[in-house]
Design a protein around this motif. Sequence first.
Motif, mmCIF file in Angstrom:
data_model
loop_
_atom_site.group_PDB
_atom_site.id
_atom_site.type_symbol
_atom_site.label_atom_id
_atom_site.label_comp_id
_atom_site.label_asym_id
_atom_site.label_seq_id
_atom_site.Cartn_x
_atom_site.Cartn_y
_atom_site.Cartn_z
ATOM 1 N N LEU A 107 32.566 41.637 69.650
ATOM 2 C CA LEU A 107 31.613 42.026 68.602
ATOM 3 C C LEU A 107 31.264 40.846 67.704
ATOM 4 C CD1 LEU A 107 33.021 45.526 67.579
ATOM 5 C CD2 LEU A 107 30.933 45.053 68.859
ATOM 6 N N ARG A 111 32.730 48.356 79.113
ATOM 7 C CA ARG A 111 33.225 49.476 78.306
ATOM 8 C C ARG A 111 32.657 49.446 76.889
ATOM 9 N NH1 ARG A 111 39.686 50.357 77.162
ATOM 10 N NH2 ARG A 111 39.503 51.721 75.339
ATOM 11 N N PHE A 112 32.558 48.224 76.339
ATOM 12 C CA PHE A 112 32.074 48.093 74.963
ATOM 13 C C PHE A 112 30.589 47.733 74.902
ATOM 14 C CE2 PHE A 112 36.620 46.500 74.399
ATOM 15 C CZ PHE A 112 37.095 47.751 74.047
ATOM 16 N N LYS A 113 29.882 47.962 76.021
ATOM 17 C CA LYS A 113 28.513 47.475 76.150
ATOM 18 C C LYS A 113 27.607 47.962 75.019
ATOM 19 C CE LYS A 113 24.931 46.928 79.660
ATOM 20 N NZ LYS A 113 24.558 47.249 81.070
ATOM 21 N N THR A 163 43.484 45.356 73.512
ATOM 22 C CA THR A 163 42.107 45.794 73.735
ATOM 23 C C THR A 163 41.307 45.749 72.440
ATOM 24 O OG1 THR A 163 42.817 47.239 75.535
ATOM 25 C CG2 THR A 163 40.676 47.702 74.563
ATOM 26 N N GLU A 164 41.931 46.154 71.333
ATOM 27 C CA GLU A 164 41.259 46.128 70.032
ATOM 28 C C GLU A 164 40.920 44.701 69.629
ATOM 29 O OE1 GLU A 164 39.613 47.461 66.453
ATOM 30 O OE2 GLU A 164 40.136 48.521 68.289
ATOM 31 N N ARG A 168 37.965 43.568 71.692
ATOM 32 C CA ARG A 168 36.751 44.223 71.191
ATOM 33 C C ARG A 168 36.204 43.506 69.968
ATOM 34 N NH1 ARG A 168 36.136 47.651 67.079
ATOM 35 N NH2 ARG A 168 34.384 49.122 67.083
ATOM 36 N N GLU A 169 37.096 43.157 69.026
ATOM 37 C CA GLU A 169 36.660 42.471 67.815
ATOM 38 C C GLU A 169 36.069 41.103 68.141
ATOM 39 O OE1 GLU A 169 36.487 43.494 64.715
ATOM 40 O OE2 GLU A 169 37.214 45.487 65.250
ATOM 41 N N LEU A 204 35.970 45.234 80.398
ATOM 42 C CA LEU A 204 35.985 45.585 78.974
ATOM 43 C C LEU A 204 34.613 45.401 78.348
ATOM 44 C CD1 LEU A 204 39.429 44.087 77.883
ATOM 45 C CD2 LEU A 204 38.788 46.495 77.934
ATOM 46 N N LYS A 205 33.890 44.378 78.765
ATOM 47 C CA LYS A 205 32.524 44.173 78.258
ATOM 48 C C LYS A 205 31.645 45.356 78.617
ATOM 49 C CE LYS A 205 30.385 40.279 78.330
ATOM 50 N NZ LYS A 205 29.782 39.001 78.795
ATOM 51 N N GLU A 208 28.361 48.849 71.999
ATOM 52 C CA GLU A 208 28.678 48.233 70.708
ATOM 53 C C GLU A 208 28.269 46.778 70.677
ATOM 54 O OE1 GLU A 208 32.521 49.481 68.801
ATOM 55 O OE2 GLU A 208 32.918 50.155 70.845
ATOM 56 N N VAL A 209 28.534 46.057 71.771
ATOM 57 C CA VAL A 209 28.230 44.620 71.799
ATOM 58 C C VAL A 209 26.731 44.381 71.763
ATOM 59 C CG1 VAL A 209 28.441 42.518 73.168
ATOM 60 C CG2 VAL A 209 30.359 44.105 73.020
#
Length: 338
Positions: A307, A332-334, A299-300, A303-304, A329-330, A336-337
């Motif tokens: 980003l 979830r990281f919305k 997952t990390e 995420r990277e 996941l997108k 940040e992205v």
Amino acid sequence: MSDETQRERAEHKANDRRSDDELWKGLLHEFFHDMLRSVLPEMARDADPNKKVEFRENEIRRLGNLVKYDSDGPSDPRRFVDILAKVPLLSGEDAWILLHVEIQGRGGKGNFPLRMHRYRCLLETRYSQPVAALAILVQPIGEEQSSGVYRWEKYGTRVIYEYPVLKVCEGDEEALRRSDNPFDLARYAGMMAWRRRGDDASKLHYMKLLLRELDRRGWSHAKKAELLWFIEGVMFLEDEGVCREWEEELEKRRKEGSDMYVSLMERKGIEKGIEKGLAQGIEKGLAQGLEQGILLGKTEMIREMLLSGEPEEKILRFAKISGEELAALKERFKREVN
């Protein structure tokens, strides 16, 4: 900075460092035949590269407790690596070899040749056949200890045991750096890590140089990523500014499209995730914690990549997940992205 904060940072650095014993063990497992070609060419010519080498880790651990340095206290496996390998030969037979990697120089405190001799006696008794040996010295030790010869003589009995020794800190720098053998490049990294110890800026220079050498090799991305993992670990940068410059260099190259750096990033992410998962999974059991850690690591890595603006096709290829999982996941990281 408070004493408590300094202690916390020191503990973090100690935990963050990849153990030298695991680095060298991983290197020798991955590049065993390359090591033979570089250090033991006679065995390399006899070995069958198409058959799997069998590593007897459990056996060597059992014998390790019987082979200690004189008056040197309990054996610390982080100070050396012992590997017993069963090597299939082209003739159809097998050869056995003990690889002993001395990581931390003992400066003559222990009797290194005696240790090698005791291993030979135990192994040949255990398997009823000859066992070849190779000592790899990562750091310099005294001449008597690094001679590659064990001698004992008394009352008319004489024992002489000779074995080859590879001194990582010695050798032709230019030849090693330009060699087409991956093990030679790793050996060069170990040499420069020792010679430039305490000088992170200088180590960074050689790490960048090694990146250029990897770039021009025709090796697989997996092989290059494995070498880069070893190089980064054995160099072990501590200065925060130099570490940041190294990470920026890797990020720049990754954005240029090299799969090797994505593989390295995935491995780093999984390693961090495993640490988190083990910590979080203690109450649930070790196996579940490890599984959770691997998932956290993947997952990390995703995420990277998100980003960094990597295309979805590339993320799906490297992460091996479905489009639906990536969409989740997108979301979830919305924050940040975007």
